[in-house]
Design an enzyme around this catalytic site. Structure first.
Site, short mmCIF file in Angstrom:
data_model
loop_
_atom_site.label_atom_id
_atom_site.label_comp_id
_atom_site.label_asym_id
_atom_site.label_seq_id
_atom_site.Cartn_x
_atom_site.Cartn_y
_atom_site.Cartn_z
N HIS A 37 0.88 -1.10 -0.06
CA HIS A 37 0.11 0.06 -0.04
C HIS A 37 0.94 1.15 -0.13
O HIS A 37 0.60 2.25 -0.65
CB HIS A 37 -0.80 0.11 0.97
CG HIS A 37 -1.82 -0.97 1.21
ND1 HIS A 37 -1.79 -2.16 2.17
CD2 HIS A 37 -3.00 -1.50 0.37
CE1 HIS A 37 -2.76 -3.10 1.98
NE2 HIS A 37 -3.47 -2.65 0.98
N ARG A 188 -3.23 -10.37 4.25
CA ARG A 188 -3.39 -11.68 4.85
C ARG A 188 -2.00 -12.47 5.65
O ARG A 188 -2.28 -13.30 6.35
CB ARG A 188 -4.13 -12.53 3.88
CG ARG A 188 -5.50 -12.12 3.56
CD ARG A 188 -5.80 -12.99 2.44
NE ARG A 188 -7.05 -12.30 1.66
CZ ARG A 188 -8.29 -12.66 2.04
NH1 ARG A 188 -8.56 -13.46 2.77
NH2 ARG A 188 -9.38 -11.91 1.38
#
Ligand code: PAF
Length: 281
Positions: A37, A188
């Site tokens: 990100h 995750r």
């Protein structure tokens, strides 16, 4: 960094930049932010006058309630990371803000794209992604939208959404960020134990094997070797290992040097489902 929780608030703020014809860049996320990100935000900053990020764990794109319930939420850390990366605006809407009660959810004609790979294994997932991204785009009204190649099929779906909605937003697909081991950065990954994290690096090794051998070994043989390697290294299930045309995602069974081939994997290790891909030529 300014944080807005309401549509009205962010709209009033962004209107000023729109009037000044500033380039608004946008990175939609579901939080649990990591280096992948950060790289999207950095790309956005380098290519826009104003960088807007949103964090919203979108319920409509989860076809598995358990997955939604267990989706990592690290909002304080996320805000700190965005602040340190120099993000200008964070949009943090509630579910009620984005999905007002009694509002009918849209459905999108995604065709073949939602019948394969993630679409096949996560029915309804891409409808949910389109529902939320379209709502967010209508609010942020960015000029440029930044998404990661790790979610390759999602990028293609969003490109289709932009086409279906006659949008002028420019989609910029940024390279996958990997850990030193090669494991693709993913929200995750925090759910993997240290041992499973290291076992999961076999995904990247398998992708590299495909890249190295695509022109010398038949695809079926490469695929079965990749499958065997994943299973031997602790993966419990493999949803798919797919060789596809990178432009359309139609499956490829025999390689020709004229093809633009991508290999995509989805596999689960100890209840953590990971996806990754690599363009082979
Ligand atoms: O890739 C994600 O994090 C999500 O699918 C997105 C694009 C933010 C929509 O909820």
């Amino acid at each position: 960094m300014i944080i807005f929780k309401t549509i009205k608030g962010i709209n009033n703020f962004l209107d000023k930049y729109r009037k000044e014809e500033k380039i608004i860049g946008y990175v939609p996320t579901m939080g649990a932010l990591h280096a992948g990100h950060v790289s999207l935000i950095e790309n956005c900053k380098g290519n826009s006058d104003l960088t807007v990020c949103s964090i919203f764990v979108n319920p409509t794109q989860f076809n598995d309630q358990n997955d939604f319930d267990n989706y990592p939420q690290t909002i304080e850390k996320d805000i700190q990371l965005l602040y340190e990366t120099g993000c200008d605006v964070l949009f943090l809407p509630s579910a009620a803000e984005l999905y007002p009660a009694n509002e009918i959810l849209e459905s999108y004609q995604l065709g073949f794209l939602e019948t394969i790979l993630e679409g096949k294994y996560r029915p309804g997932h891409f409808q949910g992604v389109c529902q939320v991204v379209n709502r967010l785009l209508k609010i942020v009204k960015p000029h440029r939208l930044f998404m990661g190649q790790k979610d390759y099929q999602q990028c293609m779906v969003i490109s289709k959404l932009l086409e279906l909605t006659n949008s002028t937003v420019h989609l910029i697909i940024c390279p996958t960020v990997r850990e030193e081991s090669g494991l693709a950065k993913s929200s995750r990954n925090v759910r993997l134990s240290e041992t499973d994290n290291s076992k999961a690096t076999i995904i990247y090794q398998a992708l590299l094997f495909a890249k190295d051998h695509i022109s010398s070994i038949p695809i079926l043989e490469i695929e079965s070797k990749m499958k065997a390697d994943l299973l031997r290294n602790g993966f419990d299930t493999i949803d798919y290992i797919a060789f596809c045309d990178a432009g359309s995602l139609t499956p490829i069974t025999a390689y020709s040097s004229k093809d633009n081939v991508i290999v995509l994997i989805a596999a689960t290790i100890k209840n953590v489902r990971l996806i990754d891909n690599l363009i082979l030529n």
